[in-house]
Design a protein around this motif. Structure first.
Motif, PDB file in Angstrom:
ATOM      1  N   TYR A   1      28.195  16.613  30.501  1.00 42.83           N
ATOM      2  CA  TYR A   1      27.311  17.422  31.330  1.00 42.83           C
ATOM      3  C   TYR A   1      26.155  17.981  30.500  1.00 42.83           C
ATOM      4  O   TYR A   1      24.993  17.896  30.874  1.00 42.83           O
ATOM      5  N   ARG A   2      26.496  18.503  29.320  1.00 46.27           N
ATOM      6  CA  ARG A   2      25.480  19.094  28.448  1.00 46.27           C
ATOM      7  C   ARG A   2      24.470  18.032  28.009  1.00 46.27           C
ATOM      8  O   ARG A   2      23.264  18.241  28.045  1.00 46.27           O
ATOM      9  N   ASN A   3      24.992  16.864  27.609  1.00 50.29           N
ATOM     10  CA  ASN A   3      24.098  15.792  27.157  1.00 50.29           C
ATOM     11  C   ASN A   3      23.206  15.275  28.271  1.00 50.29           C
ATOM     12  O   ASN A   3      22.042  14.966  28.049  1.00 50.29           O
ATOM     13  N   SER A   4      23.764  15.173  29.477  1.00 52.77           N
ATOM     14  CA  SER A   4      22.934  14.657  30.573  1.00 52.77           C
ATOM     15  C   SER A   4      21.867  15.680  30.949  1.00 52.77           C
ATOM     16  O   SER A   4      20.753  15.322  31.310  1.00 52.77           O
ATOM     17  N   LYS A   5      22.197  16.979  30.825  1.00 55.35           N
ATOM     18  CA  LYS A   5      21.180  18.005  31.075  1.00 55.35           C
ATOM     19  C   LYS A   5      20.061  17.922  30.045  1.00 55.35           C
ATOM     20  O   LYS A   5      18.888  18.062  30.369  1.00 55.35           O
TER      21      LYS A   5
END
Length: 187
Positions: A13-17
């Motif tokens: 989630y963090r990386n895609s954000k």
């Protein structure tokens, strides 16, 4: 187990954000270069607007154990014309940087007041201050250039595209504002 899965999902989630953020910044930059951006000025209470953006960082401040305050030196309500989306980008950028480089136990403060500059114009002055790592003197004049990174060795852990401050500076210049940075290493 469940915890391991949760950690992996959080990481995805963090990386895609971050990726979305990068794509958006690149698109912003293309827009600047190709069409020249337009300002959508709306008159509003700037202090209220800044407070609403601050609240979206409160959780991060708690999580990182950083004290986070607004220091408002303006006595009456101040209504000025500004482009909400652009000023939000500026603040998001400055605050993200401040939290990224400030260790636990540190402090991030937003201050605002009004000031008269040497050109005789009255400005609304907004500062984001932190007790983070600081920036070496030799790098100070470059931090608003696109793709410039102060410390190449950490760039992976620290992240950042080197576009955020360039976009922020552009937004301030469009408002006929002035961008300044003050920093000492370690402070």
């Amino acid at each position: 187990g469940d915890m391991a899965l949760k950690k992996r999902l959080q990481s995805i989630y963090r990386n895609s954000k971050e990726l979305l953020n990068l794509v958006n910044q690149l698109l912003d930059f293309r827009r600047l270069e190709v069409h020249g951006e337009k300002l959508f000025l709306v008159k509003g209470n700037i202090a209220e607007f800044v407070s609403s953006i601050k609240s979206s960082f409160d959780y991060l401040a708690q999580e990182k154990e950083i004290s986070f305050e607004i220091d408002d030196k303006i006595t009456e309500d101040l209504y000025i014309s500004f482009d909400r989306e652009k000023i939000q980008k500026v603040l998001n950028n400055l605050l993200s940087n401040a939290f990224k480089f400030t260790p636990a136990g540190g402090r991030v403060t937003i201050t605002f007041d009004t000031c008269k500059e040497s050109d005789g114009v009255q400005y609304f002055r907004l500062c984001v201050k932190d007790t983070g790592t600081g920036i070496p003197r030799k790098n100070l004049s470059h931090i608003f250039e696109r793709f410039y990174r102060v410390d190449k060795s950490h760039s992976r852990e620290i992240g950042g595209t080197g576009l955020g401050l360039a976009i922020a500076k552009n937004a301030i210049l469009m408002h006929r504002g002035i961008v300044k940075v003050h920093s000492k290493e370690g402070e």
